[in-house]
Design a protein around this motif. Structure first.
Motif, PDB file in Angstrom:
ATOM      1  N   GLU A 200       0.792  -1.224   0.000  1.00 21.44           N
ATOM      2  CA  GLU A 200       0.000   0.000   0.000  1.00 21.44           C
ATOM      3  C   GLU A 200       0.831   1.285   0.000  1.00 21.44           C
ATOM      4  N   THR A 201       2.178   1.159   0.026  1.00 17.09           N
ATOM      5  CA  THR A 201       3.015   2.351   0.184  1.00 17.09           C
ATOM      6  C   THR A 201       4.223   2.294  -0.749  1.00 17.09           C
ATOM      7  N   LEU A 202       4.456   3.405  -1.429  1.00 17.99           N
ATOM      8  CA  LEU A 202       5.601   3.522  -2.334  1.00 17.99           C
ATOM      9  C   LEU A 202       6.456   4.709  -1.885  1.00 17.99           C
ATOM     10  N   ALA A 203       7.744   4.453  -1.621  1.00 19.29           N
ATOM     11  CA  ALA A 203       8.670   5.523  -1.268  1.00 19.29           C
ATOM     12  C   ALA A 203       9.214   6.153  -2.547  1.00 19.29           C
ATOM     13  N   LEU A 204       9.310   7.492  -2.543  1.00 16.80           N
ATOM     14  CA  LEU A 204       9.803   8.241  -3.701  1.00 16.80           C
ATOM     15  C   LEU A 204      10.945   9.140  -3.240  1.00 16.80           C
ATOM     16  N   VAL A 205      12.009   9.251  -4.036  1.00 18.73           N
ATOM     17  CA  VAL A 205      13.134  10.090  -3.635  1.00 18.73           C
ATOM     18  C   VAL A 205      13.806  10.702  -4.854  1.00 18.73           C
ATOM     19  N   PHE A 262      12.203  13.305   0.074  1.00 16.52           N
ATOM     20  CA  PHE A 262      11.797  11.917   0.269  1.00 16.52           C
ATOM     21  C   PHE A 262      10.330  11.899   0.650  1.00 16.52           C
ATOM     22  N   GLY A 263       9.579  11.035   0.019  1.00 17.53           N
ATOM     23  CA  GLY A 263       8.153  10.945   0.324  1.00 17.53           C
ATOM     24  C   GLY A 263       7.675   9.510   0.370  1.00 17.53           C
ATOM     25  N   GLU A 264       6.606   9.308   1.131  1.00 18.22           N
ATOM     26  CA  GLU A 264       5.940   8.008   1.175  1.00 18.22           C
ATOM     27  C   GLU A 264       4.514   8.204   0.695  1.00 18.22           C
ATOM     28  N   LEU A 265       4.228   7.614  -0.461  1.00 18.89           N
ATOM     29  CA  LEU A 265       2.924   7.760  -1.109  1.00 18.89           C
ATOM     30  C   LEU A 265       2.079   6.525  -0.833  1.00 18.89           C
ATOM     31  N   GLU A 266       0.886   6.757  -0.290  1.00 20.78           N
ATOM     32  CA  GLU A 266      -0.024   5.645  -0.022  1.00 20.78           C
ATOM     33  C   GLU A 266      -1.013   5.493  -1.163  1.00 20.78           C
ATOM     34  N   THR A 380      17.317  15.939 -13.374  1.00 20.38           N
ATOM     35  CA  THR A 380      16.556  14.779 -12.912  1.00 20.38           C
ATOM     36  C   THR A 380      15.109  15.168 -12.670  1.00 20.38           C
ATOM     37  N   VAL A 381      14.195  14.289 -13.035  1.00 14.69           N
ATOM     38  CA  VAL A 381      12.774  14.525 -12.789  1.00 14.69           C
ATOM     39  C   VAL A 381      12.104  13.200 -12.446  1.00 14.69           C
ATOM     40  N   LEU A 382      11.165  13.266 -11.523  1.00 18.37           N
ATOM     41  CA  LEU A 382      10.324  12.123 -11.169  1.00 18.37           C
ATOM     42  C   LEU A 382       8.876  12.595 -11.253  1.00 18.37           C
ATOM     43  N   TYR A 383       8.102  11.961 -12.124  1.00 21.16           N
ATOM     44  CA  TYR A 383       6.717  12.373 -12.420  1.00 21.16           C
ATOM     45  C   TYR A 383       5.766  11.320 -11.841  1.00 21.16           C
TER      46      TYR A 383
END
Length: 388
Positions: A200-205, A262-266, A380-383
């Motif tokens: 249920e959770t994806l970490a993004l950095v 850094f983020g944690e996306l639910e 760098t980009v994260l979409y």
């Protein structure tokens, strides 16, 4: 008499377009025929021979050009004299003037260059100029070997860095996630990553180590590895970032730092994050554009820095962009930056995705903005998009 400017242009041509040489002997075999082609006129060369040490002896390996006597015994005799008489050498021989250079100062191989034979009327430089030319050629060979070794190290670093970037795209519910990173040099200090903490959770950095090149790439690697080892679903992200900050501080590179978001996306769209001195990510939803600014200072300088956790929500139909400063600080020829407004305009155009096309379009926009393919800074980009 050697005309120096012309001579050095010819030396450059000897090394132009050489393929990779994994050994000094292979390099010697590549440049030997080129010496005849490009320096034959300037130095009056008639032949080039390649010698190598084998079992304590010196042996003739190959020969190019006119036939000339074997100098193996002469080279062995001079080498036996010790460091007092190291190459390059220039001496008179019954077959004409000869010169010897070592291609690698760690025991050869050696190239013997022969001038005109006695009675040959082709022009040749005086002995002193010939010896000086051999020294210049030896220096050029040493620089080429050094550059090749450095390129090999950089290529290995690039391979390591690229292996740290996530492969493919994550499968996370209906979310559309895509990223890209382009170093300004062969290797760079930018990285992005995503990690599945649970179903249920994806970490993004996205992180950016200060500087460019190999030192920045090594520090970015340490951050990526540290995050992958330290991320745990039940560990508060504030504690994780504070721990990572202390690790970066203890690296001893006091002049360097790392910015990071850094983020944690639910799966339901809830996003907890920390912005450690990084350009604020941009979240675009029906209410407008929101910058994610909560966090603390860059990692590294302050070992006891405290970080706050921010909260956001990625609604259905919303899009999130995380990026490095190489995006917003991309400069046009007149000095105008791409800026946050450029990112917002791009994100508005691609709010509905798809992510891969959106990221490719941003890179095209940046290239058009700077009017050239080579960026001044790592990019760098994260979409992230959540379909309506």
């Amino acid at each position: 008499m050697i005309e120096l400017k012309a001579f050095y242009r010819h030396v450059e041509r000897v090394f132009e377009g050489l393929g990779p040489a994994r050994s000094a002997r292979r390099l010697a075999e590549q440049i030997a025929p080129r010496l005849l082609e490009h320096l034959g006129g300037a130095l009056g060369l008639a032949a080039v021979q390649l010698y190598a040490r084998e079992g304590g002896a010196v042996r003739l390996g190959r020969q190019w050009g006119a036939s000339r006597p074997d100098l193996a015994e002469e080279i062995a005799r001079r080498l036996a004299g010790g460091g007092a008489d190291e190459p390059p050498w220039a001496f008179e021989h019954p077959a004409g003037r000869a010169g010897v250079i070592d291609v690698d100062d760690a025991g050869g191989p050696y190239l013997a260059l022969f001038g005109p034979a006695p009675g040959d009327l082709r022009p040749a430089p005086p002995r002193g100029e010939f010896l000086s030319a051999l020294g210049s050629l030896r220096y050029a060979i040493a620089q080429h070997l050094h550059r090749r070794a450095l390129e090999d190290v950089l290529e290995q670093a690039r391979t390591i860095q690229m292996s740290l970037l996530p492969a493919g795209r994550p499968a996370f519910g209906t979310f559309d996630v895509c990223g890209a990173s382009l170093p300004a040099q062969r290797v760079g200090g930018d990285v992005y990553d995503w990690l599945a903490l649970d179903a249920e959770t994806l970490a993004l950095v996205v992180a950016d180590a200060s500087g460019h090149g190999l030192p920045a790439a090594l520090q970015a690697r340490d951050v990526t590895v540290g995050l992958r080892m330290g991320v745990e679903r039940d560990l508060k992200i504030t504690r994780m970032v504070e721990k990572l900050n202390r690790i970066v501080h203890r690296s001893g590179l006091v002049t360097r730092f790392v910015s990071l978001v850094f983020g944690e996306l639910e799966m339901n769209g809830n996003l907890t994050y920390i912005n450690a001195g990084h350009p604020p990510p941009l979240l675009l939803d029906r209410a407008g554009a929101h910058e994610l600014t909560v966090g603390g200072p860059v990692l590294g300088p302050l070992p006891d820095a405290v970080y706050k956790m921010g909260f956001a929500h990625v609604d259905r139909g919303a899009a999130l962009a995380m990026f490095s400063d190489g995006v917003i600080e991309c400069r046009a020829p007149d000095g105008a930056m791409f800026g946050t407004e450029g990112v917002r305009a791009w994100l508005e155009a691609w709010r509905e995705g798809p992510g891969e096309a959106a990221v490719a379009d941003l890179l095209r926009r940046l290239e058009a903005h700077r009017r050239g393919p080579t960026p001044e800074d790592d990019t760098t980009v994260l979409y992230v998009r959540r379909p309506a």
